[in-house]
Write a protein that holds these residues in place. Structure first.
Motif, PDB file in Angstrom:
ATOM      1  N   UNK A   3       0.704  -0.596   0.000  1.00 18.15           N
ATOM      2  CA  UNK A   3       0.000   0.000   0.000  1.00 18.15           C
ATOM      3  C   UNK A   3       0.997   0.845   0.000  1.00 18.15           C
ATOM      4  N   UNK A   4       1.195   0.161   0.062  1.00 18.92           N
ATOM      5  CA  UNK A   4       2.403  -0.050  -0.025  1.00 18.92           C
ATOM      6  C   UNK A   4       2.854   0.303   1.110  1.00 18.92           C
ATOM      7  N   UNK A   5       3.524  -0.214   1.826  1.00 16.23           N
ATOM      8  CA  UNK A   5       3.701   0.550   2.923  1.00 16.23           C
ATOM      9  C   UNK A   5       3.888   0.115   4.242  1.00 16.23           C
ATOM     10  N   UNK A   6       3.079   0.370   5.114  1.00 14.99           N
ATOM     11  CA  UNK A   6       3.426  -0.145   6.304  1.00 14.99           C
ATOM     12  C   UNK A   6       2.551  -0.009   7.441  1.00 14.99           C
ATOM     13  N   UNK A   7       2.228  -0.942   8.062  1.00 14.31           N
ATOM     14  CA  UNK A   7       2.762  -0.949   9.380  1.00 14.31           C
ATOM     15  C   UNK A   7       4.034  -1.432   8.970  1.00 14.31           C
ATOM     16  N   UNK A  68       0.352  -7.406   5.370  1.00 13.15           N
ATOM     17  CA  UNK A  68      -0.469  -6.699   6.349  1.00 13.15           C
ATOM     18  C   UNK A  68       0.223  -5.392   6.724  1.00 13.15           C
ATOM     19  N   UNK A  69       0.119  -4.417   5.838  1.00 15.26           N
ATOM     20  CA  UNK A  69       0.787  -3.141   6.047  1.00 15.26           C
ATOM     21  C   UNK A  69      -0.194  -1.994   6.121  1.00 15.26           C
ATOM     22  N   UNK A  95       0.579 -11.257   6.733  1.00 12.40           N
ATOM     23  CA  UNK A  95       1.859 -11.160   7.434  1.00 12.40           C
ATOM     24  C   UNK A  95       2.587  -9.886   7.037  1.00 12.40           C
ATOM     25  N   UNK A  96       3.436  -9.397   7.933  1.00 17.98           N
ATOM     26  CA  UNK A  96       4.370  -8.325   7.587  1.00 17.98           C
ATOM     27  C   UNK A  96       5.736  -8.896   7.202  1.00 17.98           C
ATOM     28  N   UNK A  97       5.920 -10.185   7.416  1.00 16.57           N
ATOM     29  CA  UNK A  97       7.211 -10.834   7.201  1.00 16.57           C
ATOM     30  C   UNK A  97       7.177 -11.665   5.923  1.00 16.57           C
ATOM     31  N   UNK A  98       7.001 -11.014   4.799  1.00 14.13           N
ATOM     32  CA  UNK A  98       6.842 -11.728   3.532  1.00 14.13           C
ATOM     33  C   UNK A  98       8.016 -12.672   3.270  1.00 14.13           C
ATOM     34  N   UNK A 118       5.159  -7.119  -0.669  1.00 18.70           N
ATOM     35  CA  UNK A 118       5.390  -5.740  -0.280  1.00 18.70           C
ATOM     36  C   UNK A 118       6.058  -5.668   1.088  1.00 18.70           C
ATOM     37  N   UNK A 119       6.436  -4.452   1.500  1.00 17.30           N
ATOM     38  CA  UNK A 119       6.982  -4.219   2.822  1.00 17.30           C
ATOM     39  C   UNK A 119       8.490  -4.289   2.883  1.00 17.30           C
TER      40      UNK A 119
END
Length: 472
Positions: A3-7, A68-69, A95-98, A118-119
């Motif tokens: 959404x790139x992006x983040x959390x 999950x960002x 996940x944030x840990x792709x 992403x992330x």
């Protein structure tokens, strides 16, 4: 990026910036590549029909891993529900840990059918392509769109979307779903309350920062722990000063590209922000969330960011903040491109692994996501544009989304599209990022920073293990 992006972006990790996996594991990846898995008895195939143009096996399950960002996961869940009305059950993993989650599966030859890559732990697409780990997406792009069977999916996309999935030829290896507008994000309310004008030249920027400093407000902050955020404004600044060919020469790893006068002017301008104390104290130690929180609290005026920030910073943004994005401030009247010039491009890359068991299903879910209904749902949920042309027409939009849409419209053809960030991820994130971090912290002077950037670029250009790409 999406959404790139983040959390969205964790601390830069050397292994992540370097690519998909360490060298020994990459050998295993290369050995297990099959170019799609045909003939292994695992690939689910169905009959191609008018209602099922990609030939999805209606009984096969679909394995979908979503980042999950800053964009969250609800848009993916909603599209999966639509998919399940016609096809098999979707297993959705957030996940944030792709890289950490998927590296063992890629090595083991058992990847998901669709990945939101992403992330901060994004897998390096260039490496994946070089190791034959991705399915080519022309079947999706040439399929009829959900909204108009007489129109191909590729013809419903905003300019530049298809190109962002290409790596040196006509093949398309990823679909970048979000359409991100990068620039100087600010609060219209903060400017209005202080009777400040948005700066169009660098002299005006410095004058504004001086006024703000007297009121205890910093001019800028940024994600100091993730210095690859700095280019969100620096790259278009360089392009605006010197023209798009300067950025292309940087992308092409040309000798002395980082020694161009436009780079020198941009580096000197950013160094001046640090030298005059116009950057929020403590910024080098802040991550993306912390810097955004200081910004939404009114501690500073500008932050370099992408259009995912409205959704990502929603929890700390005051109701009357009136978030907006502006084109990067130019240098002066000698700029080669007009003030409204933007860096805007499709981000948040989705990929279908070559060894997926249900690749047709992965592409079909993307086809659903590229319908106007799904695209509008994404924009409503996350306050960002998608790559689907006209999807937000007639929609009621949040301040940041409306601003992104407006500045993109005003930019017209003056839209820049640097590729160093995805062609050479290690160079962009880890190496150039580290130099820029030192520049804006005031610890490295512009001339030294230019030399160091060129040294890193030359090193990449000479590295035979890194596949090279060039603008046509």
């Amino acid at each position: 990026m999406g959404s790139t992006d983040v959390k969205r972006r964790d601390l830069i990790k050397r292994a992540g910036a370097a690519g998909l996996v360490a060298v020994p594991a990459m050998s295993a990846l290369s050995a297990c590549a099959t170019g799609g898995g045909d003939g292994d008895g695992k690939v689910a195939k169905g009959e191609k029909t008018e209602s099922n143009p990609l030939g999805v096996d209606k009984n096969a399950p679909l394995d979908f891993v979503i980042f999950d960002g800053g964009f969250g996961t609800q848009y993916g869940k909603d599209a999966a529900k639509v998919y399940e009305k016609s096809y098999g059950k979707v297993k959705l993993t957030a996940t944030q840990k792709i890289r950490s989650v998927l590296q063992p599966r890629m090595v083991g030859g058992n990847p998901p059918d669709l990945i939101d890559n992403s992330g901060a732990e994004q897998m390096d697409a260039a490496t994946l392509i070089a190791k034959d780990q991705l399915a080519e997406l022309s079947p999706l792009l040439d399929a009829p769109s959900i909204d108009d069977p007489d129109t191909k999916v590729r013809d419903t996309l905003l300019p530049g979307t298809v190109e962002m999935g290409q790596y040196g030829d006509e093949k398309v290896w990823r679909l970048n779903y979000a359409y991100t507008v990068y620039g100087q994000w600010y609060s219209r309310k903060l400017l209005a309350d202080n009777d400040w004008e948005y700066p169009k030249t660098w002299d005006e920027m410095l004058a504004l920062c001086a006024k703000a400093k007297k009121k205890g407000i910093a001019g800028w902050t940024y994600a100091g722990q993730h210095p690859y955020y700095i280019p969100f404004t620096l790259y278009p600044f360089i392009g605006k000063i010197g023209g798009p060919d300067v950025l292309k020469s940087i992308d092409n790893l040309e000798p002395n590209a980082w020694k161009h006068d436009a780079v020198k002017s941009a580096f000197e301008a950013y160094y001046e922000l640090a030298a005059k104390g116009y950057i929020l104290k403590g910024t080098p130690g802040l991550d993306h969330i912390q810097s955004q929180t200081q910004w939404t609290k009114g501690k500073c005026i500008f932050i370099p960011n992408g259009s995912w920030v409205e959704n990502e910073a929603a929890d700390t943004t005051p109701a009357d903040f009136d978030m907006a994005v502006g084109p990067v401030t130019g240098l002066d009247g000698s700029d080669k491109m007009p003030f409204g010039t933007l860096w805007a491009q499709a981000g948040e890359p989705f990929i279908v692994p070559a060894q997926a068991r249900n690749p047709a299903g992965g592409m079909e879910l993307l086809r659903i996501m590229l319908s106007k209904k799904s695209a509008q749902n994404f924009s409503r949920l996350v306050k960002s544009l998608t790559c689907v042309a006209g999807a937000t027409d007639g929609m009621e939009m949040s301040p940041g989304l409306a601003s992104s849409s407006q500045v993109l419209k005003e930019a017209g053809d003056n839209v820049l599209n640097p590729r160093i960030f995805d062609w050479y991820q290690t160079l962009h994130k880890e190496q150039i990022g580290s130099v820029l971090a030192e520049l804006l912290a005031g610890r490295t002077k512009p001339a030294e920073a230019m030399d160091k950037c060129q040294e890193y670029a030359d090193r990449t250009a000479k590295d035979d293990s890194v596949k090279k790409y060039r603008h046509a």
